[in-house]
Scaffold this motif. Sequence first.
Motif, PDB file in Angstrom:
ATOM      1  N   LEU A  73       0.833  -1.195   0.000  1.00  0.00           N
ATOM      2  CA  LEU A  73       0.000   0.000   0.000  1.00  0.00           C
ATOM      3  C   LEU A  73       0.874   1.255   0.000  1.00  0.00           C
ATOM      4  N   ASP A  74       0.311   2.340  -0.500  1.00  0.00           N
ATOM      5  CA  ASP A  74       1.029   3.607  -0.554  1.00  0.00           C
ATOM      6  C   ASP A  74       1.434   4.103   0.834  1.00  0.00           C
ATOM      7  N   ASP A  75       0.714   3.663   1.879  1.00  0.00           N
ATOM      8  CA  ASP A  75       1.052   4.098   3.243  1.00  0.00           C
ATOM      9  C   ASP A  75       2.146   3.242   3.883  1.00  0.00           C
ATOM     10  N   GLY A  76       2.685   2.253   3.121  1.00  0.00           N
ATOM     11  CA  GLY A  76       3.780   1.430   3.625  1.00  0.00           C
ATOM     12  C   GLY A  76       3.376   0.069   4.151  1.00  0.00           C
ATOM     13  N   ASN A  77       2.090  -0.183   4.312  1.00  0.00           N
ATOM     14  CA  ASN A  77       1.641  -1.481   4.792  1.00  0.00           C
ATOM     15  C   ASN A  77       1.703  -2.525   3.685  1.00  0.00           C
ATOM     16  N   LEU A  78       1.995  -3.767   4.057  1.00  0.00           N
ATOM     17  CA  LEU A  78       1.944  -4.907   3.149  1.00  0.00           C
ATOM     18  C   LEU A  78       0.727  -5.722   3.538  1.00  0.00           C
ATOM     19  N   ILE A  79      -0.176  -5.945   2.570  1.00  0.00           N
ATOM     20  CA  ILE A  79      -1.397  -6.701   2.846  1.00  0.00           C
ATOM     21  C   ILE A  79      -1.566  -7.787   1.790  1.00  0.00           C
ATOM     22  N   PHE A  80      -2.468  -8.713   2.057  1.00  0.00           N
ATOM     23  CA  PHE A  80      -2.745  -9.814   1.146  1.00  0.00           C
ATOM     24  C   PHE A  80      -4.237  -9.850   0.872  1.00  0.00           C
ATOM     25  N   ARG A  81      -4.598  -9.950  -0.405  1.00  0.00           N
ATOM     26  CA  ARG A  81      -6.001  -9.915  -0.801  1.00  0.00           C
ATOM     27  C   ARG A  81      -6.256 -10.913  -1.927  1.00  0.00           C
ATOM     28  N   ASP A  82      -7.526 -11.253  -2.124  1.00  0.00           N
ATOM     29  CA  ASP A  82      -7.967 -12.051  -3.259  1.00  0.00           C
ATOM     30  C   ASP A  82      -8.461 -11.129  -4.366  1.00  0.00           C
ATOM     31  N   SER A  83      -8.616 -11.665  -5.563  1.00  0.00           N
ATOM     32  CA  SER A  83      -8.990 -10.849  -6.724  1.00  0.00           C
ATOM     33  C   SER A  83     -10.287 -10.078  -6.517  1.00  0.00           C
ATOM     34  N   GLU A  84     -11.274 -10.691  -5.870  1.00  0.00           N
ATOM     35  CA  GLU A  84     -12.561 -10.006  -5.680  1.00  0.00           C
ATOM     36  C   GLU A  84     -12.468  -8.814  -4.730  1.00  0.00           C
ATOM     37  N   ASP A  85     -11.345  -8.680  -4.015  1.00  0.00           N
ATOM     38  CA  ASP A  85     -11.152  -7.561  -3.090  1.00  0.00           C
ATOM     39  C   ASP A  85     -10.461  -6.368  -3.740  1.00  0.00           C
TER      40      ASP A  85
END
Length: 75
Positions: free
Chosen positions: A52-64
């Motif tokens: 993310l632009d704010d520096g966080n690393l996240i994990f998501r599925d395509s529908e998200d």
Amino acid sequence: MRTPHSLDSELPADQWPLASGVIIEDFADSGGLSPKAYGRDWAFSRRWAIALDDGNLIFRDSEDLDDEESDTEPV
């Protein structure tokens, strides 16, 4: 691209604002187990790793995911 994200643990997921970021990894070939195959209802693997632009690393599925360009007017 954008995806819902919030650091506020009190905010329900359906109220998270959209956060911008960049996909940095595709885990499509890493198994893709169904929730039943996990034997639990937490810590499921997700397809995309997103910085993310704010520096966080996240994990998501395509529908998200939400393509930012789809919200812009053609020039």
